[in-house]
Motif scaffolding. Sequence first.
Motif, PDB file in Angstrom:
ATOM      1  N   TYR A   1       0.786  -1.243   0.000  1.00 59.06           N
ATOM      2  CA  TYR A   1       0.000   0.000   0.000  1.00 59.06           C
ATOM      3  C   TYR A   1       0.821   1.297   0.000  1.00 59.06           C
ATOM      4  O   TYR A   1       0.287   2.337   0.412  1.00 59.06           O
ATOM      5  N   PRO A   2       2.082   1.356  -0.440  1.00 61.32           N
ATOM      6  CA  PRO A   2       2.840   2.615  -0.331  1.00 61.32           C
ATOM      7  C   PRO A   2       2.245   3.768  -1.129  1.00 61.32           C
ATOM      8  O   PRO A   2       2.278   4.921  -0.677  1.00 61.32           O
ATOM      9  N   GLY A   3       1.685   3.482  -2.296  1.00 60.41           N
ATOM     10  CA  GLY A   3       1.076   4.547  -3.090  1.00 60.41           C
ATOM     11  C   GLY A   3      -0.182   5.095  -2.434  1.00 60.41           C
ATOM     12  O   GLY A   3      -0.445   6.308  -2.477  1.00 60.41           O
ATOM     13  N   ILE A   4      -0.965   4.214  -1.800  1.00 58.48           N
ATOM     14  CA  ILE A   4      -2.174   4.641  -1.106  1.00 58.48           C
ATOM     15  C   ILE A   4      -1.813   5.521   0.085  1.00 58.48           C
ATOM     16  O   ILE A   4      -2.473   6.529   0.372  1.00 58.48           O
ATOM     17  N   ASN A   5      -0.753   5.154   0.757  1.00 61.86           N
ATOM     18  CA  ASN A   5      -0.235   5.958   1.865  1.00 61.86           C
ATOM     19  C   ASN A   5       0.107   7.370   1.401  1.00 61.86           C
ATOM     20  O   ASN A   5      -0.236   8.366   2.052  1.00 61.86           O
ATOM     21  N   ARG A   6       0.747   7.490   0.240  1.00 67.91           N
ATOM     22  CA  ARG A   6       1.123   8.804  -0.306  1.00 67.91           C
ATOM     23  C   ARG A   6      -0.104   9.598  -0.744  1.00 67.91           C
ATOM     24  O   ARG A   6      -0.124  10.828  -0.658  1.00 67.91           O
TER      25      ARG A   6
END
Length: 508
Positions: free
Chosen positions: A362-367
Amino acid sequence: MQHSFKLLLNTIASYAKIIINTLVTIFATRIALKALGAEDFGIYNLIAGIIVMLSFINGSLMISSQRFFSISIGAKSINKLNANFNASLGIHILLSICIAVAFIIISPILFGGFLNIEPEQISSAKSIYYIMIISSVFTIGSIPFSALMNAYEDMIALSLIDILACILKFIAAFSLLFFSTNLLEWYAFLMMISVVVKMFLEFLWCKKKYSKIVLNLRMLYNRNVTREMLGFVGWNTMGAFAVIVGNQGIAVVLNIFFGTIINAAYGIANQVNSLVLSFASTLTTVFTPMIIQAKGAGNNKRMLMSAILSSKLSFLLSSVLALPILIHLSDILKLWLGNTPPVMTEIFCFYIVISFLVVQLYPGINRAIYASGKIKGYQLSLTIILVSTIPLGVLLFNLGYPAYSILKVKFILQVIVLVSTIYYASKICQLNWQSFVIYSILFPVIIFASCMLLRNVVSVNNVYYNILLSVLFLIAYVSVYYMLVFDGDEKKLFKNLLLKIKNKLCVK
């Protein structure tokens, strides 16, 4: 299409850097472990962990600064970008002073019996501690320049600077072979030099490349801009603190209960994980400006598309590296460190790597959540969940559980963070959580677990056949992942990029 091709070039440059850095790190760690010994190497990793834990503000400031810079670039406002850059620089100057003073104030507590260090090694530990304080000051000072280069997607220059810094770190490790005294102090000093050089080069690049960004002492404190940035930084810092406590706080707890030898194992496990981490975090770094600039331009659809694609790619690239590492972990450690790696190194590596793989879902969702600016609730939940790692670990150790039990706790809590992230993204960014869970969580995890189980079942004694078998499994894994995880638009993007590359190569 032009923006996509720039994204591809930035990705290639970043991964070229990672490959070089990985090779350098592998050899440097082996040399440092052999020259320093397991106990001194454990002390170095312990002190480094404390510095990272207490300077948790660094990561949050990088993300925060880059967010404000990228929003300004997306809105095409050079005046706002100037104001944000100068305010960010002012904040970092003040924080570097405050953190250095805080480090010095708590040093008597740390070395007065809190840390489990042999009495004859206290002097060396103190020396590298103060060297690392200086290193932290320069690290904090370099953040506005790194954030500006990231916001402008200047990844090629960043990659070259990072490669040079990594080579200096290798020289630091290699030089240990030529000295017989004060090895810890010498190693820490040369590692600090690499940080100083990195900051100086980033400063020169920003000054030359971004001539419209003017350093103005009067703008270092702008009441409105500084207040806005600090408001975001405050909540983001809370989340960053939780992440660091969840990672580096483990090193301190392990030291208190089990001593510096276990710190050596934990440090090596983190080195192994850094191979996977570097590839994934680099991709996140490449995508972050695109995600935030889309938000700055008011394009929520493009922001979510970039965030989801970033998450899918991050897990794919991380898992491609994690598969052979996890399957051949014992052999890799013996080949890398010799026949007797520090005790529990292998099991530490396993749990740290699979915990990190959860984060890469989920790193993109976090950003995307950060880009929205509405982070209060998300950061509160993140903090409560991740900080729980330490008290739960202490409880298990007091009940007699082994050292690696705290890493099992960390894995479970990372899964809970994943659930929390999806909830807040659907609430704040209008993420279609059902689709995301199916195609970005369940499918990738099932494909990865199936491939790993099958590879463990299908095994041969011949080394060369084993290597060939692993390569075939990886090819099959990537193929199935591509077919089932990426949607039609994402596959079309990949095909267009390949066509663009072909046309570029065919130009005479």
